[in-house]
Structure formats: structure tokens, C-alpha cells
Design a protein around this motif. Structure first.
Motif, PDB file in Angstrom:
ATOM      1  N   PRO A   1       0.918  -1.308   0.110  1.00  0.00           N
ATOM      2  CA  PRO A   1       0.012   0.077  -0.149  1.00  0.00           C
ATOM      3  C   PRO A   1       0.997   1.183   0.000  1.00  0.00           C
ATOM      4  O   PRO A   1       1.997   1.250   0.712  1.00  0.00           O
ATOM      5  CB  PRO A   1      -0.765  -0.196   1.295  1.00  0.00           C
ATOM      6  CG  PRO A   1      -0.056  -1.136   2.067  1.00  0.00           C
ATOM      7  CD  PRO A   1       0.817  -1.892   1.203  1.00  0.00           C
TER       8      PRO A   1
ATOM      9  N   ARG B   1      -0.311   4.313   0.869  1.00  0.00           N
ATOM     10  CA  ARG B   1      -0.669   5.288   1.916  1.00  0.00           C
ATOM     11  C   ARG B   1      -1.050   4.410   3.307  1.00  0.00           C
ATOM     12  O   ARG B   1      -1.426   3.112   3.308  1.00  0.00           O
ATOM     13  CB  ARG B   1      -1.943   6.010   1.793  1.00  0.00           C
ATOM     14  CG  ARG B   1      -3.186   5.110   1.411  1.00  0.00           C
ATOM     15  CD  ARG B   1      -4.353   6.203   0.922  1.00  0.00           C
ATOM     16  NE  ARG B   1      -5.491   5.226   0.758  1.00  0.00           N
ATOM     17  CZ  ARG B   1      -5.951   4.476  -0.457  1.00  0.00           C
ATOM     18  NH1 ARG B   1      -5.035   4.351  -1.450  1.00  0.00           N
ATOM     19  NH2 ARG B   1      -6.936   3.926  -0.479  1.00  0.00           N
ATOM     20  N   TYR B   2      -1.137   5.337   4.406  1.00  0.00           N
ATOM     21  CA  TYR B   2      -1.405   4.469   5.666  1.00  0.00           C
ATOM     22  C   TYR B   2      -3.126   4.061   5.938  1.00  0.00           C
ATOM     23  O   TYR B   2      -3.820   5.081   5.663  1.00  0.00           O
ATOM     24  CB  TYR B   2      -1.147   5.526   6.816  1.00  0.00           C
ATOM     25  CG  TYR B   2      -1.474   4.866   8.297  1.00  0.00           C
ATOM     26  CD1 TYR B   2      -0.571   3.934   8.934  1.00  0.00           C
ATOM     27  CD2 TYR B   2      -2.584   5.417   8.941  1.00  0.00           C
ATOM     28  CE1 TYR B   2      -1.123   3.254   9.881  1.00  0.00           C
ATOM     29  CE2 TYR B   2      -2.758   4.808  10.228  1.00  0.00           C
ATOM     30  CZ  TYR B   2      -1.906   3.621  10.687  1.00  0.00           C
ATOM     31  OH  TYR B   2      -2.314   3.149  11.799  1.00  0.00           O
ATOM     32  N   GLU B   3      -3.306   2.815   6.299  1.00  0.00           N
ATOM     33  CA  GLU B   3      -4.462   2.312   6.443  1.00  0.00           C
ATOM     34  C   GLU B   3      -4.688   2.017   7.826  1.00  0.00           C
ATOM     35  O   GLU B   3      -3.905   1.057   8.226  1.00  0.00           O
ATOM     36  CB  GLU B   3      -4.983   1.026   5.592  1.00  0.00           C
ATOM     37  CG  GLU B   3      -4.718   1.642   3.953  1.00  0.00           C
ATOM     38  CD  GLU B   3      -5.092   0.348   3.243  1.00  0.00           C
ATOM     39  OE1 GLU B   3      -5.430  -0.621   3.817  1.00  0.00           O
ATOM     40  OE2 GLU B   3      -5.022   0.492   2.088  1.00  0.00           O
TER      41      GLU B   3
END
Length: 386
Positions: free
Chosen positions: A334, A336-338
Motif C-alpha cells: 500500500p 498510504r496508511y490504512e
């Protein structure tokens, strides 16, 4: 007028000339008329011969030098051939071909030793390797057989040792004792405890044909591995105590204790071998009784190059696999931060849901009544007029 002493070559060249002629220190000592320890001190440079002993020793070295020079002139091969005839005393274990040659048969050994006063011819790495192999391999196969008691493992140990030497030839070629380097590698491979897990080495091999040879080999194999190796190096090969200690990676006192205990164990079962000379002779006889032949040096070099190519390709494939896995991870990771899903919380005032339990007798009767009443459809409800 005082007569000048006979000239002698440098100490490091004395041993090379003796080994080039396939002579032991005991044989040189017998010809000069001194003890074996005296010859060892002369070759190491600790002492210098004097008087008649110096003249006899110088004459012997001069004859060995002349024989080496004549052989180098006559032979067109890159590796000089030194031809000598065996003496009455046995050579070091494995030094002669199997079977033991008769006095009328010359023993030929190719030794890469330059003659004094001559310019050594330039050799390719393959020619130098073949010369070292021809000089060491036949003896190493028989020595490895005394260590492990297996003929095929002895041949494999020597072959693997020389394959490793060919892979590291720039290092081995400049080593102070290339033969000792290969010998130590072959001994380590032959004495490796991991061979017991290989299917081909789980079953014992046929023992020697002679009963006395079987007893001696059985005694050797019952000794602990360090004791067996020390006994073979000192009483079989003919190394002195410091060299034996260095090759077995032990201190000199520990090596001396191992040697004494090994001799006591052998003498306990074979009293006739209590003398070191008798033990040396029997070790040479047992080693020479087996017809053990090493493969050709060209086959060893080809096998070494094949193994090097295989492991190089395996390392390249493993590196490519790591690079591919890293690229796939970077591609699918990923960007971006999830945030992670938070854990559930308990809501106050609502009773927890309970699972249905077993039905009571009344509930079972009701269920049966309902199922029997709706088989033909529900009853019609007719409205009544008021």
C-alpha cells in the motif's frame, strides 16, 4: 692447510630434495650414519653437520641434485620426473603405488621442485596442479583409507580436497606447504561425522582380505578420531610433533598425550606393534595392500569447475529470486496508511444474545402439533355477519 667444508644447499632446499627422491628422514639418516632427529634438525636449520657427517650429507644431496637435474633435462613434460629405487625400509604410509613395488621396479614421482643453479620453467596453473596431484593423490587415498576404513570414501575425500584446491589455486599455489594443505582438507572430509547419514555409507564395507590387516584396521577405527589422526600423521606420514600439532590444531603437549594413548591402545591388542618402527611398517603394508586408485587430474579439475559453475548459477538464481520478491513486494505494498480496524466495545444495557438451548417436552409437542396442522394448508377464516 685447512680444508674448506663441503658446501650444502639451504635448509629449505634439503627437505625438497629428499622428498623429490621419495626418501624418508630415516632412510637419509641410515645412509649418512646419524639418527633421524639429527636429519630433521639439519633440514629445519636448527643445527649444521660437521666433519665426516657433513661430507657424507653433502655428497648425498649432490647426488640427489644431479639426479634431479638429469631428469629435468631428459623430460620434456612440464613436471620433472625423479626416478629412485626404494630402500629396504618402508616409505611413509601411501608414498608408494599399490601394490608395493619390487626392488627392480623404479618408483617415479612428479615433484614441482626447482633444481639449484637452474631456472625453473614457467608452468600454467593446470600443469602445476597436475604435478601436485600426481605427487600427493596416490598416497592421500591410502592414508584416508586408514582414517575412515572405506575405500570409496577415501577416493571421494581426496577428490573433493583437490577440487577445493583447484577452486582456491591462487591461495594454494603460494602456500608454504601445498601438500599439507590438501592433506588436511582430505582428512577433514574423510573424518566428517555427517557421512553416517548418507545411505551409501550406512552399511559396513568388506574388510581387508588378510586377517592381520583386518585386526589392525579394526584397532585403528576403534581409536578416537583425534588419536587416529595423530597416530597416522606421526607414525605413518612421518611428521614431527610440532607439525602434527599444527595440522591437528592442538597444542604440542596434547598431541604428545594423544600419540602415547594411541600407541598404548594399539599395543594392548597387538603387542608386536609396540615398537614405532614396527607400527610404521604395518601401516605402510596395510595401506599398500588395497588397490586404491585416484581419478585422473583432468577429471578432478573438470569436476571442480563444474561444481563452481553450479554453485555460481545457484547463487545467481537465488539472488534473482530475492530481487523478484522484493520488486513484487514494493509493487503490491500500500502507498498510504490504512488504520487498523479497532476492536469491538461492549454496549451497556443490552443483554447479550444467548444461543438457543434444547427444547422442552411442551415445546416439542407444540412443534409437532404445528407441523401436523399445516400439512394441508392453513384453515380459511370466514367472516360472520352480525
Amino acid at each position: 692447510m685447512t680444508q674448506s667444508p663441503a658446501p650444502l644447499p639451504p635448509p629449505e632446499l634439503r627437505r625438497r630434495l629428499r622428498e623429490a627422491a621419495s626418501l624418508t628422514q630415516a632412510q637419509v639418516a641410515e645412509r649418512v650414519g646419524v639418527a633421524r632427529e639429527t636429519v630433521r634438525a639439519w633440514e629445519s636449520g636448527r643445527t649444521t653437520p660437521r666433519g665426516r657427517r657433513r661430507e657424507a650429507y653433502a655428497k648425498l644431496l649432490a647426488s640427489l641434485t644431479k639426479a634431479d637435474m638429469v631428469t629435468n633435462t631428459q623430460e620434456a613434460a612440464p613436471a620433472p620426473q625423479v626416478t629412485v629405487r626404494p630402500d629396504k625400509k618402508p616409505d611413509p604410509v601411501g608414498a608408494g603405488p599399490a601394490p608395493t613395488p619390487t626392488p627392480s621396479t623404479p618408483v617415479t614421482a612428479a615433484v614441482p621442485v626447482p633444481s639449484p643453479g637452474t631456472t625453473p620453467t614457467a608452468r600454467t596453473p593446470a600443469q602445476a596442479f597436475d604435478a601436485l596431484y600426481a605427487f600427493c593423490a596416490p598416497a592421500l587415498v591410502r592414508q584416508a583409507y586408514l582414517l575412515c576404513g572405506r575405500r570409496e570414501l577415501a577416493r571421494e575425500s581426496v577428490e573433493r580436497a583437490f577440487q577445493l584446491a583447484w577452486q582456491r589455486w591462487p591461495e594454494v599455489a603460494v602456500d608454504r606447504d601445498p601438500a599439507g594443505w590438501v592433506r588436511a582438507t582430505a582428512y577433514e572430509y574423510a573424518l566428517s561425522p555427517w557421512h553416517r547419514f548418507r545411505p551409501r555409507y550406512r552399511h559396513p564395507e568388506p574388510p581387508p582380505a588378510d586377517a592381520a590387516d583386518r585386526v589392525l584396521l579394526d584397532v585403528l577405527l576403534t581409536l578416537p578420531t583425534p588419536y587416529r589422526r595423530t597416530l597416522l600423521l606421526y607414525d605413518g606420514v612421518g611428521l614431527d610433533l610440532p607439525e602434527t600439532a599444527a595440522e591437528t590444531e592442538a597444542s604440542t603437549p596434547a598431541t604428545a598425550n594423544r600419540l602415547l594413548h594411541a600407541r598404548e591402545a594399539v599395543a594392548a591388542r597387538l603387542p608386536e606393534l609396540a615398537s614405532p618402527a614396527a607400527l610404521h611398517r604395518r601401516l605402510a603394508e596395510v595401506a599398500s595392500a588395497e588397490r586404491l586408485r585416484a581419478p585422473e587430474p583432468t577429471a578432478v579439475r573438470a569436476g571442480s569447475e563444474h561444481r563452481a559453475r553450479f554453485w555460481t548459477r545457484a547463487a545467481i538464481a537465488f539472488t534473482v529470486a530475492i530481487i523478484g520478491a522484493t520488486a513484487l513486494t514494493v509493487r503490491t505494498a500500500p502507498t498510504r496508511y490504512e488504520p487498523a480496524v479497532p476492536p469491538g466495545e461492549t454496549v451497556q444495557g443490552i443483554p447479550p444474545r444467548s444461543a438457543p438451548g434444547t427444547l422442552s417436552d411442551a415445546e416439542r409437542d407444540l412443534r409437532a402439533k404445528l407441523r401436523s396442522g399445516i400439512q394441508h394448508g392453513p384453515q380459511r377464516l370466514t367472516p360472520l355477519a352480525e
